[in-house]
Design an enzyme around this catalytic site. Structure first.
Site, PDB file in Angstrom:
ATOM      1  N   CYS A   1      -6.696   4.188  -2.174  1.00  0.00           N
ATOM      2  CA  CYS A   1      -6.929   2.777  -1.841  1.00  0.00           C
ATOM      3  C   CYS A   1      -8.228   2.212  -2.394  1.00  0.00           C
ATOM      4  CB  CYS A   1      -6.905   2.608  -0.322  1.00  0.00           C
ATOM      5  SG  CYS A   1      -5.324   2.984   0.456  1.00  0.00           S
TER       6      CYS A   1
ATOM      7  N   ASP B   1      -1.033  -0.472  -4.782  1.00  0.00           N
ATOM      8  CA  ASP B   1      -2.301   0.140  -5.196  1.00  0.00           C
ATOM      9  C   ASP B   1      -2.111   1.565  -5.698  1.00  0.00           C
ATOM     10  OD1 ASP B   1      -1.703   1.124  -2.650  1.00  0.00           O
ATOM     11  OD2 ASP B   1      -3.728   0.857  -1.861  1.00  0.00           O
TER      12      ASP B   1
ATOM     13  N   HIS C   1     -10.046  -3.420   2.187  1.00  0.00           N
ATOM     14  CA  HIS C   1     -10.590  -2.057   2.082  1.00  0.00           C
ATOM     15  C   HIS C   1     -11.836  -2.036   1.198  1.00  0.00           C
ATOM     16  CE1 HIS C   1      -9.181   2.365   2.648  1.00  0.00           C
ATOM     17  NE2 HIS C   1     -10.478   2.219   2.876  1.00  0.00           N
TER      18      HIS C   1
ATOM     19  N   ASP D   1       0.843  -1.195   0.000  1.00  0.00           N
ATOM     20  CA  ASP D   1       0.000   0.000   0.000  1.00  0.00           C
ATOM     21  C   ASP D   1       0.881   1.248   0.000  1.00  0.00           C
ATOM     22  OD1 ASP D   1      -1.919   1.960   0.410  1.00  0.00           O
ATOM     23  OD2 ASP D   1      -3.040   0.804   1.886  1.00  0.00           O
TER      24      ASP D   1
END
Length: 496
Positions: free
Chosen positions: A58, A310, A109, A18
């Site tokens: 995200c 991401d 997420h 991330d």
């Protein structure tokens, strides 16, 4: 039957991190970052040098991974929580239908947080998300204490522990401190430990799809001390600052630990950069730990590996931080594939220059698994690119990528082919044009260069084409319209 021979079809390991910048690989010549295991995956696999996240935060980025759709199809063109994920076709769902044992460990997420989205099982840690820690406004069944798997485990090891113990906000990209507990309790180690345990518990009669999804190097910037020590005394290069970037910070935004822009005190910024790089090396070493376990289970040569992020992290470039903007530090991502068993006949050790995007993950992995690709998928399989000249391509690759992100006055639309980039700020009308080949740091805005106006008009026309008919009304009479109210989620998804 022996492990590793249970299926003719390969296992699939998708590793995502991330908020990792595209340039934070030592194999690319980064001046300080050490990524030995990722380097080896790239050296013996294929590296994609122009991979992007079209909507670089995200939620929309993960929607692209899960669905294989471009942002106008999956509907998330900005960051917005609590919008249900009701997609009928997902990467893990299609692989499960095709006979794969599917598992996610780490960050999803999605909403609701415990939605399986086609996985047989999820061991969840989304990190600290403000919306599901809000004790006043979050439904009990969605509160962090109810949906997360890492925190209950951590409290079993350290009674009373919490994610706030270090005093670092989850979006604090300019402040850092070392992890205060033993390293094996860090969420990065936990993600790998749980993934290794999946190797023990998986169905031996099926190939597996494992998504090992790390929360770091997204802040909080909390590497174990040993990793911070690797970087804290190094001569870390300054971020790149474009001639167009802010020159002063009269409001003192740089003193805000969760700033998205501002001039940050130099010592604070250097420590944050050191911690960010340390988190990347920490992840790299833990990936090495998992690869060793994969070999011990006899599955390394039967597993196709894909690694990406991401989105990126601006990390002070142009006095900007975090993500969502179209600049290289934010939207350009690392992307590596590795096939130790030779299932796909890739051109090992090569680098691909064509532009790819997160939407290409789903069709690529379904193709590798000999699974049907749903008609809803917008992305394309990347394997012909990764084979180099070994096979003729059936059709030409995409010529450009349209990206965007809603962010109030900073809302942007952009077009790039990996060599040039056109940016339009939809709320102010500001335009930028960069020659990425000659100016990879995006230091010089060429939008007013008289010699480039024909080329700039071409890219502007491409953006107009992409935005034609959008519900926001960005285009009227064949021209871009400034000031139309942006939305984060398109109506066809909100109404689904």
């Amino acid at each position: 039957m022996e492990s590793g021979t249970s299926s003719k079809r390969p296992n699939i390991l998708l590793i995502t991190v991330d908020q990792m910048r595209f340039d934070c690989l030592s194999i690319l010549g980064h001046p300080v970052v050490e990524t030995p295991n990722l380097d080896e995956l790239a050296r013996t696999g294929v590296r994609f040098d122009h991979a992007y996240s079209a909507t670089p935060t995200c939620v929309p980025a993960r929607a692209a991974i899960f669905t294989g759709m471009k942002q106008t199809s999956h509907g998330r063109v900005g960051y917005q929580e609590r919008v249900p994920w009701n997609y009928p076709n997902t990467l893990p769902g299609e692989l499960a239908k095709s006979g794969y044992h599917t598992q996610c460990v780490g960050k999803m997420h999605v909403y609701p947080a415990r939605s399986l989205l086609g996985f047989h099982n999820v061991v969840l840690h989304d990190g600290y998300l403000h919306y599901n820690r809000d004790k006043q406004n979050t439904p009990v069944q969605e509160h962090f204490d109810e949906v997360d798997d890492y925190l209950p485990w951590l409290r079993g090891q350290v009674p009373g522990a919490d994610l706030l113990d270090l005093g670092l906000d989850c979006n604090a990209s300019t402040v850092a401190r070392p992890w205060a507990l033993p390293e094996h309790l860090h969420p990065t180690n936990w993600t790998v430990s749980q993934s290794i345990d999946f190797l023990r518990r998986r169905d031996p009669g099926k190939p597996f799809f494992l998504w090992m999804s790390f929360v770091r190097p997204h802040s909080p910037l909390d590497p174990p001390q040993a990793y911070l020590d690797m970087y804290k005394d190094l001569d870390i290069p300054d971020p790149v600052i474009g001639e167009w970037a802010m020159k002063e910070d009269p409001e003192g935004n740089g003193f805000n630990p969760v700033t998205s822009k501002g001039i940050v005190p130099k010592r604070r910024l250097r420590t944050a950069m050191a911690a960010y790089y340390a988190l990347i090396t920490h992840i790299d070493h833990q990936i090495g730990r998992f690869l060793q376990a994969l070999s011990e289970y006899g599955e390394r040569n039967n597993t196709i590996i894909m690694f990406t992020s991401d989105h990126g992290e601006l990390l002070g470039d142009h006095h900007l931080f975090r993500k969502s903007l179209p600049y290289e530090g934010s939207a350009h991502i690392p992307f590596i594939v590795n096939d130790a068993g030779g299932h796909l006949d890739l051109a090992s050790g090569s680098a691909v220059s064509e532009i790819i995007e997160l939407r290409d993950i789903m069709p690529s992995l379904l193709n590798a698994a000999s699974a049907e690709i749903p008609g809803s998928v917008d992305g394309e399989s990347i394997w012909d690119l990764a084979r180099g000249d070994k096979e003729p391509r059936e059709k030409s690759w995409r010529e450009y990528l349209h990206g965007e992100h809603t962010q109030g006055i900073m809302s942007t639309q952009w077009i790039t082919d990996g060599r040039e980039k056109y940016i339009w700020y939809s709320q102010t009308g500001e335009e930028q044009f960069f020659n990425l080949t000659q100016d990879p740091g995006e230091l010089h805005n060429l939008i007013h260069d008289p010699s480039l106006q024909e080329k700039i008009q071409y890219w502007r026309s491409i953006l107009i084409h992409e935005l034609q008919g959008r519900e926001e009304g960005y285009v009227q009479g064949g021209c871009l319209v400034v000031g139309r109210e942006p939305v984060s989620v398109l109506s066809h998804i909100k109404q689904a």
